[in-house]
Scaffold this motif. Structure first.
Motif, PDB file in Angstrom:
ATOM      1  N   GLN A  34       0.811  -1.215   0.000  1.00 52.79           N
ATOM      2  CA  GLN A  34       0.000   0.000   0.000  1.00 52.79           C
ATOM      3  C   GLN A  34       0.846   1.268   0.000  1.00 52.79           C
ATOM      4  O   GLN A  34       0.311   2.371  -0.065  1.00 52.79           O
ATOM      5  N   LEU A  35       2.170   1.123   0.072  1.00 50.15           N
ATOM      6  CA  LEU A  35       3.049   2.291   0.091  1.00 50.15           C
ATOM      7  C   LEU A  35       3.145   2.919  -1.296  1.00 50.15           C
ATOM      8  O   LEU A  35       2.950   2.261  -2.314  1.00 50.15           O
ATOM      9  N   ASP A  36       3.470   4.196  -1.304  1.00 55.31           N
ATOM     10  CA  ASP A  36       3.685   4.913  -2.564  1.00 55.31           C
ATOM     11  C   ASP A  36       5.124   4.778  -3.047  1.00 55.31           C
ATOM     12  O   ASP A  36       5.503   5.380  -4.051  1.00 55.31           O
ATOM     13  N   PRO A 315      -3.739   0.672   6.245  1.00 50.70           N
ATOM     14  CA  PRO A 315      -3.353   1.957   5.648  1.00 50.70           C
ATOM     15  C   PRO A 315      -2.685   2.903   6.640  1.00 50.70           C
ATOM     16  O   PRO A 315      -1.793   3.674   6.252  1.00 50.70           O
ATOM     17  N   ARG A 316      -3.090   2.854   7.917  1.00 50.88           N
ATOM     18  CA  ARG A 316      -2.445   3.731   8.910  1.00 50.88           C
ATOM     19  C   ARG A 316      -1.001   3.309   9.143  1.00 50.88           C
ATOM     20  O   ARG A 316      -0.105   4.161   9.253  1.00 50.88           O
ATOM     21  N   THR A 319       1.041   4.457   6.236  1.00 48.51           N
ATOM     22  CA  THR A 319       1.334   5.892   6.332  1.00 48.51           C
ATOM     23  C   THR A 319       2.463   6.149   7.314  1.00 48.51           C
ATOM     24  O   THR A 319       3.374   6.949   7.046  1.00 48.51           O
ATOM     25  N   GLN A 322       5.795   5.049   5.826  1.00 46.10           N
ATOM     26  CA  GLN A 322       6.229   5.954   4.765  1.00 46.10           C
ATOM     27  C   GLN A 322       6.744   7.272   5.333  1.00 46.10           C
ATOM     28  O   GLN A 322       7.735   7.831   4.843  1.00 46.10           O
ATOM     29  N   GLU A 323       6.083   7.784   6.390  1.00 48.60           N
ATOM     30  CA  GLU A 323       6.529   9.043   6.991  1.00 48.60           C
ATOM     31  C   GLU A 323       7.872   8.881   7.694  1.00 48.60           C
ATOM     32  O   GLU A 323       8.699   9.801   7.692  1.00 48.60           O
ATOM     33  N   MET A 345       0.668  10.513  13.147  1.00 50.56           N
ATOM     34  CA  MET A 345      -0.689  10.135  12.778  1.00 50.56           C
ATOM     35  C   MET A 345      -1.693  11.142  13.337  1.00 50.56           C
ATOM     36  O   MET A 345      -1.614  11.538  14.490  1.00 50.56           O
TER      37      MET A 345
END
Length: 433
Positions: A34-36, A315-316, A319, A322-323, A345
């Motif tokens: 799910q990561l970009d 998804p959390r 996120t 990724q951050e 978050m």
């Protein structure tokens, strides 16, 4: 779409080291998809690998119990590699304060740069231990599958009770005797309930093997200690468990959950039904068979405070990962010490707690006519008339305050004709005098 590769290590991809490959598939592979950005997962990463030059952009652990976990976190930090601790289960009092194998106080402090917490209550507890700025409320990707769980209507079937325990239900002989006695009393309570109601309770066992061998005659029942909990939850109408993360899994499946704990230890995660003595068992079993709506609403509140589950956790976690990768890249690019925001978050609902879906006044107060016979248009019409009547009464009260007894007598004469007639008779008698 960015892919996931676990073999070919290419420099342009982010490399994430996983300390325990047993949880890799549960947590990380679906999340990383799910990561970009593209990532490579390095399973079972060790301190020795980091010291030998293995390059990582993030190091993930799911515990801080043992020396190898602490050494790995320390080695990663010394190499400016962000570290993330993903909580796999809930906090439990005896595991924190009475665990004989703990070398240092558990999570006091958290050694990782960030800890992904199951819910808000867990984050508050960890922060109260001095971990402010490290806690991120994520939830549990492992439990995401239960979000879509729909209980079947089994009202015509026999009552099925799932009895479970933690993987380690005790740490010493005294604790073991209390756990065993609690389950023995539970068995007696079930037998008494069936006798009084003329019913049969089906018991599914999923407890520690040593506990099962002390409680059940060989060949009379099966212990599903190694079975899939999800399969057992589909069969259960209610759960009685020692303090365990199974509490959250049961609540998330919308099954009434009672915690049996004869040690009467403080509970970091609370339950709507609590059994701390033998006299609590029978009333609890009665309500578990037909749970009151008020208790179910309370259970939902405890669940949402302990587990972030209004939406999937995957998804959390993606996120957050990724951050952390982004923060490291920026720090290296600017030649700055590794640092992270205090709170990555953002809570979608801020500091508010959303109303529970089972908070239904008609079900909470079935005997109250206002809620049981709800007709919005009729209630609005009645409200208008009551408002008019209240204004009329308010005007009369104000008139009484201004004109005193005479006004009161006039009002009474208007409402009660006999008073008016008595006044006339009184005036005639007074005139004859």
């Amino acid at each position: 779409m960015p892919g996931l590769n676990t073999v070919n290590l290419k420099p342009e991809k982010y490399r994430i080291g996983i300390a325990d490959s047993r949880n890799s598939h549960i947590y990380f592979r679906s999340v990383c998809e799910q990561l970009d950005v593209e990532v490579v997962l390095v399973d079972d990463v060790t301190t020795e690998q980091l010291e030998s030059g293995l390059e990582l952009d993030l190091c993930i652990v799911n515990g801080e119990y043992w020396p190898e976990q602490i050494f790995l976190l320390s080695a990663a930090k010394s190499r400016r590699i962000p570290t993330l601790h993903i909580m796999d289960g809930m906090l439990e009092w005896r595991n924190t304060w009475d665990h004989p194998q703990l070398i240092s106080p558990f999570l006091q402090p958290v050694m990782a740069d960030k800890v992904a917490c199951l819910g808000k209550s867990q984050a508050r507890i960890l922060e109260s231990w001095g971990n402010y700025g490290k806690c991120e409320v994520v939830g549990s990707p492992r439990l995401d599958a239960l979000l879509e769980y729909q209980r079947e209507d089994k009202s015509d079937h026999e009552f099925t009770l799932l009895v479970t325990s933690a993987r380690t239900p005790w740490f010493n002989g005294i604790q073991k005797s209390r756990v065993v006695q609690g389950i023995i009393d539970l068995q007696k309570g079930i037998a008494e309930l069936d006798k009084n109601k003329g019913t049969h309770t089906r018991v599914i066992w999923r407890v520690h093997d040593d506990l099962f061998s002390e409680l059940v005659q060989p060949g009379t029942a099966v212990n599903h200690a190694g079975g899939k909990l999800a399969d057992l939850l589909r069969q259960a109408d209610a759960i009685v468990t020692t303090p365990s993360t199974i509490m959250l899994e049961g609540m998330l499946s919308r099954i009434p959950v009672a915690v049996i704990d004869y040690s009467n230890s403080p509970q970091y995660v609370q339950s709507a039904w609590s059994i701390t003595a033998s006299e609590h068992i029978y009333p609890a079993l009665l309500e578990l068979q037909k749970p009151p709506q008020s208790r179910l609403v309370l259970q939902d509140y405890f669940l949402h405070d302990a587990l972030e589950c209004y939406s999937p956790a995957g998804p959390r976690l993606a996120t957050l990962i990724q951050e952390l990768l982004k923060a490291r890249s920026e720090c290296l690019r600017n030649q700055q010490p590794l640092a992270f925001p205090c709170s990555i978050m953002e809570e979608s609902m801020g500091s508010h707690h959303l109303p529970e879906t089972r908070f239904d006044l008609a079900k909470l107060y079935p005997d109250h006519p206002v809620y049981s016979d709800y007709d919005k248009a009729s209630l609005q019409a009645e409200l208008l008339h009551y408002q008019s009547r209240l204004k009329q009464l308010s005007d009369e009260i104000n008139l009484l305050k201004s004109d005193g007894p005479r006004t009161l007598l006039n009002c009474l004469s208007t409402r009660f004709p006999i008073i008016s007639r008595l006044r006339k008779i009184f005036r005639r008698l007074k005139g004859k005098e």
